[in-house]
Design a protein around this motif. Sequence first.
Motif, short mmCIF file in Angstrom:
data_model
loop_
_atom_site.label_atom_id
_atom_site.label_comp_id
_atom_site.label_asym_id
_atom_site.label_seq_id
_atom_site.Cartn_x
_atom_site.Cartn_y
_atom_site.Cartn_z
N PHE A 1 32.61 39.95 -4.72
CA PHE A 1 32.92 39.36 -6.01
C PHE A 1 31.85 39.71 -7.04
CE2 PHE A 1 34.33 36.23 -2.75
CZ PHE A 1 35.68 36.48 -2.86
N ASN A 2 32.17 39.42 -8.30
CA ASN A 2 31.20 39.56 -9.37
C ASN A 2 30.25 38.37 -9.26
OD1 ASN A 2 29.77 39.91 -11.72
ND2 ASN A 2 31.48 39.44 -13.08
N VAL A 3 29.10 38.59 -8.65
CA VAL A 3 28.15 37.52 -8.39
C VAL A 3 26.75 37.99 -8.77
CG1 VAL A 3 27.90 38.15 -5.96
CG2 VAL A 3 27.34 35.86 -6.67
N ALA A 4 25.98 37.09 -9.37
CA ALA A 4 24.62 37.40 -9.76
C ALA A 4 23.68 36.38 -9.12
CB ALA A 4 24.48 37.36 -11.28
N PHE A 5 22.52 36.87 -8.66
CA PHE A 5 21.52 35.96 -8.11
C PHE A 5 20.74 35.36 -9.28
CE2 PHE A 5 17.38 34.92 -6.19
CZ PHE A 5 17.83 34.00 -5.27
N ALA A 6 20.74 34.05 -9.37
CA ALA A 6 20.08 33.35 -10.48
C ALA A 6 19.08 32.34 -9.93
CB ALA A 6 21.13 32.66 -11.35
N GLY A 7 18.34 32.76 -8.94
CA GLY A 7 17.42 31.86 -8.25
C GLY A 7 16.36 31.24 -9.13
N GLU A 8 15.92 31.96 -10.14
CA GLU A 8 14.85 31.44 -11.00
C GLU A 8 15.38 30.53 -12.10
OE1 GLU A 8 15.27 34.99 -10.68
OE2 GLU A 8 14.16 34.80 -8.80
N THR A 9 16.64 30.68 -12.47
CA THR A 9 17.16 29.94 -13.62
C THR A 9 17.99 28.71 -13.23
OG1 THR A 9 19.12 31.37 -13.70
CG2 THR A 9 17.24 32.01 -15.05
N LEU A 10 18.33 28.56 -11.98
CA LEU A 10 19.13 27.41 -11.52
C LEU A 10 18.34 26.62 -10.49
CD1 LEU A 10 22.62 29.06 -10.83
CD2 LEU A 10 21.99 27.64 -12.77
N PRO A 11 18.66 25.32 -10.35
CA PRO A 11 18.08 24.56 -9.23
C PRO A 11 18.53 25.18 -7.91
CG PRO A 11 19.14 23.10 -10.81
CD PRO A 11 19.50 24.50 -11.21
N ARG A 12 17.80 24.91 -6.86
CA ARG A 12 18.11 25.48 -5.55
C ARG A 12 19.49 25.08 -5.07
NH1 ARG A 12 14.21 24.54 -1.04
NH2 ARG A 12 15.59 26.05 -0.11
N ARG A 13 20.08 26.00 -4.34
CA ARG A 13 21.38 25.79 -3.69
C ARG A 13 22.49 25.38 -4.66
NH1 ARG A 13 17.92 23.31 0.41
NH2 ARG A 13 17.72 24.84 2.07
N ARG A 14 22.68 26.20 -5.67
CA ARG A 14 23.73 25.94 -6.65
C ARG A 14 24.58 27.19 -6.86
NH1 ARG A 14 21.59 21.59 -6.07
NH2 ARG A 14 21.17 20.03 -7.64
#
Length: 134
Positions: free
Chosen positions: A104-117
């Motif tokens: 799928f069209n998915v982006a890793f946003a680990g720094e901008t979102l709370p964990r496990r979202r």
Amino acid sequence: MTVVTTSRKPLPELRSLARDLAFAIGAGYTTRGKAGMGDLFALDESVVIVSRSGPFFLIQVFVDGETITEITVRSFAVEERPGEIARGLFVSDRPVYEALKDRFNVAFAGETLPRRRIVFDGTQRKRYTLEVLP
């Protein structure tokens, strides 16, 4: 094209979640009705099923009849989307990102979102935030 559906007798909010998930990933949505798993796999090689499992929600991704991943969602919130729509899924959980990145069209946003979202934009100015269990 991927097909997104629900369990056979979904709650209205589960149906809305599935429809907007399909919209976010550019997939088709189909009502499940009495369709069995074989019927769903006949529609497309890639199938996503959104269901309720006890107190949690479950997103199952199948490719060619095989389970690719199962994502357990503790809860989800829907809010009004500010600004422009963002297509795709924004994921802050590395294992979920790794499981979905080739499909799928998915982006890793680990720094901008709370964990496990998982965050995605749906129709009618909706923004979903899903809390994923480890």
